[in-house]
Design a protein around this motif. Sequence first.
Motif, PDB file in Angstrom:
ATOM      1  N   THR A  51     -97.475  97.833  55.067  1.00 32.96           N
ATOM      2  CA  THR A  51     -97.357  98.944  55.649  1.00 32.96           C
ATOM      3  C   THR A  51     -97.708  99.872  54.874  1.00 32.96           C
ATOM      4  OG1 THR A  51     -94.813  99.440  55.625  1.00 32.96           O
ATOM      5  CG2 THR A  51     -95.522  98.517  57.646  1.00 32.96           C
ATOM      6  N   THR A  52     -97.337  99.633  53.077  1.00 34.47           N
ATOM      7  CA  THR A  52     -96.951 100.586  51.999  1.00 34.47           C
ATOM      8  C   THR A  52     -98.111 100.244  50.731  1.00 34.47           C
ATOM      9  OG1 THR A  52     -95.752 102.265  50.225  1.00 34.47           O
ATOM     10  CG2 THR A  52     -95.003  99.979  51.222  1.00 34.47           C
ATOM     11  N   LEU A  53     -98.619 100.888  50.057  1.00 30.95           N
ATOM     12  CA  LEU A  53     -98.476 100.632  48.824  1.00 30.95           C
ATOM     13  C   LEU A  53     -98.308 101.282  47.667  1.00 30.95           C
ATOM     14  CD1 LEU A  53    -102.458 101.111  49.494  1.00 30.95           C
ATOM     15  CD2 LEU A  53    -101.684  99.191  48.517  1.00 30.95           C
TER      16      LEU A  53
ATOM     17  N   ILE B 235     -90.530  83.199  49.780  1.00 27.95           N
ATOM     18  CA  ILE B 235     -90.270  85.208  50.340  1.00 27.95           C
ATOM     19  C   ILE B 235     -92.076  85.345  49.277  1.00 27.95           C
ATOM     20  CG2 ILE B 235     -88.529  85.279  51.898  1.00 27.95           C
ATOM     21  CD1 ILE B 235     -87.351  86.392  49.769  1.00 27.95           C
ATOM     22  N   HIS B 236     -91.201  84.848  47.895  1.00 27.27           N
ATOM     23  CA  HIS B 236     -92.322  85.298  46.966  1.00 27.27           C
ATOM     24  C   HIS B 236     -93.559  85.493  46.594  1.00 27.27           C
ATOM     25  CE1 HIS B 236     -88.527  84.719  43.749  1.00 27.27           C
ATOM     26  NE2 HIS B 236     -89.067  85.593  44.387  1.00 27.27           N
ATOM     27  N   GLN B 237     -94.274  83.801  48.148  1.00 28.29           N
ATOM     28  CA  GLN B 237     -95.523  83.496  48.631  1.00 28.29           C
ATOM     29  C   GLN B 237     -95.604  84.844  49.193  1.00 28.29           C
ATOM     30  OE1 GLN B 237     -97.361  81.127  47.326  1.00 28.29           O
ATOM     31  NE2 GLN B 237     -95.972  81.260  45.769  1.00 28.29           N
ATOM     32  N   ILE B 238     -94.844  85.627  50.281  1.00 25.91           N
ATOM     33  CA  ILE B 238     -95.240  86.718  50.865  1.00 25.91           C
ATOM     34  C   ILE B 238     -95.864  87.815  49.742  1.00 25.91           C
ATOM     35  CG2 ILE B 238     -94.757  88.032  53.021  1.00 25.91           C
ATOM     36  CD1 ILE B 238     -92.776  85.693  53.453  1.00 25.91           C
ATOM     37  N   ILE B 239     -94.697  88.084  49.460  1.00 22.04           N
ATOM     38  CA  ILE B 239     -95.212  89.377  48.754  1.00 22.04           C
ATOM     39  C   ILE B 239     -96.710  89.335  47.632  1.00 22.04           C
ATOM     40  CG2 ILE B 239     -93.631  89.583  46.347  1.00 22.04           C
ATOM     41  CD1 ILE B 239     -92.932  91.425  46.697  1.00 22.04           C
ATOM     42  N   LEU B 240     -96.860  88.402  47.578  1.00 21.46           N
ATOM     43  CA  LEU B 240     -98.087  88.316  46.313  1.00 21.46           C
ATOM     44  C   LEU B 240     -98.889  89.235  46.594  1.00 21.46           C
ATOM     45  CD1 LEU B 240     -97.954  84.686  45.102  1.00 21.46           C
ATOM     46  CD2 LEU B 240     -97.132  86.540  44.024  1.00 21.46           C
ATOM     47  N   TYR B 241     -99.974  89.305  48.155  1.00 20.16           N
ATOM     48  CA  TYR B 241    -100.678  90.035  48.772  1.00 20.16           C
ATOM     49  C   TYR B 241    -100.826  91.480  48.341  1.00 20.16           C
ATOM     50  CZ  TYR B 241    -103.957  86.123  48.704  1.00 20.16           C
ATOM     51  OH  TYR B 241    -105.146  85.312  48.816  1.00 20.16           O
ATOM     52  N   PRO B 242     -99.273  91.491  48.897  1.00 18.42           N
ATOM     53  CA  PRO B 242     -99.101  92.886  49.055  1.00 18.42           C
ATOM     54  C   PRO B 242     -99.012  93.501  47.571  1.00 18.42           C
ATOM     55  CG  PRO B 242     -97.769  92.210  51.347  1.00 18.42           C
ATOM     56  CD  PRO B 242     -98.574  91.336  49.613  1.00 18.42           C
ATOM     57  N   LEU B 243     -97.661  92.623  46.777  1.00 15.67           N
ATOM     58  CA  LEU B 243     -98.307  93.432  45.180  1.00 15.67           C
ATOM     59  C   LEU B 243     -98.985  92.983  44.739  1.00 15.67           C
ATOM     60  CD1 LEU B 243     -95.809  93.600  43.606  1.00 15.67           C
ATOM     61  CD2 LEU B 243     -95.550  91.678  43.004  1.00 15.67           C
ATOM     62  N   LYS B 244    -100.047  92.989  44.814  1.00 10.98           N
ATOM     63  CA  LYS B 244    -101.173  92.495  44.179  1.00 10.98           C
ATOM     64  C   LYS B 244    -102.004  94.376  44.630  1.00 10.98           C
ATOM     65  CE  LYS B 244    -106.068  90.706  42.794  1.00 10.98           C
ATOM     66  NZ  LYS B 244    -106.679  89.574  43.082  1.00 10.98           N
ATOM     67  N   ASN B 245    -101.692  94.114  45.379  1.00  5.91           N
ATOM     68  CA  ASN B 245    -102.611  95.551  46.668  1.00  5.91           C
ATOM     69  C   ASN B 245    -102.115  96.170  45.555  1.00  5.91           C
ATOM     70  OD1 ASN B 245    -104.721  93.974  47.823  1.00  5.91           O
ATOM     71  ND2 ASN B 245    -103.397  94.025  49.493  1.00  5.91           N
ATOM     72  N   ALA B 246    -100.895  96.697  45.968  1.00  2.45           N
ATOM     73  CA  ALA B 246    -100.377  97.921  45.363  1.00  2.45           C
ATOM     74  C   ALA B 246     -99.756  98.418  43.296  1.00  2.45           C
ATOM     75  CB  ALA B 246     -98.602  98.014  46.065  1.00  2.45           C
TER      76      ALA B 246
END
Length: 295
Positions: free
Chosen positions: A39-41, A117-128
Motif C-alpha cells: 500500500t505504500t512506497l 517475513i524477510h522474503q515477504i518484504i523483498l518485492y515491496p522494499l525493492k519497489n520503494a
Amino acid sequence: MQTLNILDNTTSTLDTYNALANSITANNSRASLLEQLQTTLDLDKLFDIFSMEAARYIKFSGLYFKSPLVSKTLRGSRKSKHERQFELKLNDEFIGTISYSINKPISMHHFKDLQRIHQIILYPLKNALQYHQAMQLAMQDSLTGLGNRRYFDEQLKRAMHNANRHHAHVGLVLGDLNKFKAINDTYGHSVGDQVLVQFAQVLRACVRDSDSIFRFGGDEFAIIVENASEYALDVIRSRLDKQLTSNPLLAKYQVGCSLGTTFMNRADNEHSLFERADQALYRQKMNMSKRFSLV
C-alpha cells in the motif's frame, strides 16, 4: 479396543486439523502482510508496517535498514546488548541489510519466522527503493549532486515546521560566486562547470551532517542550518574562507563568494525567511562592489 481406536483416530484428526488451521493462519498472515506492504512506497511507512509484524516473533528495541542507496532507522530505535543482522537478497541481487537490536539471542523457530517475513518484504522494499531513487534524482542538481530548488522548498518548509514544534532555531544561508560570469566568459563553460563542482565539494566540507546544501542553478547556492546559532554560521563562514584559498582550482581562478545569512523568527513563513536572507546577500554584494570600485 474399539473405543481406544476411535479416540486414537480423533486425536490424529485433531492434530491434522490444528496443523491445517495453523498453516491457513500463517498463509493468511503472509497475505495480509504483503497486502499492507504493497500500500505504500514510502520507506518509513514500509518499515513501520514491517516492524509490527516482526514484533510478533522477537522483542527488539531497534530496527535498522541499510542499502547502497539509503539508510533507515525505525523511529524510537535504541541500542541493546546485541545486534542481529540479516542480508536481504532478491534473485541473488543484494537489496540491503536489516538489523535488530536485541537483549537475548533469537531462537531457531523465530529465526525462521524472520526469514519468512524477510522474503515477504523483498518485492515491496525493492519497489520503494526504486521510487526513492527516482525521487532523489528529481530533487537533485545533476551537475553538483546537491539538492535542487524544488527540494530546497520542501526541506525549508519541513525544517521550519520542526523548529516551531521543538522551539529550535533555523538558519538560512544564501550565497553566490563573485565574478563567476567572468570565469565563464574568459575560460569557457567547461571550466565554469569545474568551478561549480569544486565549490559544491567545498560547501560539503564546511557544514555539519545535519545541514542541507542546495544549488538553485547558475552560481546560486543555499544552506539550511538546523538547530542553528550565530556560532554555527560563523564556523561556516570561516571554513568557507579557508577552503576557497586552499582549494587549488578555486584559488587558481580566484573564486570568491558572497553570503547572506538570517535566522527564522516565529512570524516567518518560507517566503519571508528567504526574502530576508536574499536581502542580506544583496547588501553584501553591494558592499563588495563598492570595495572593488575603490581598488
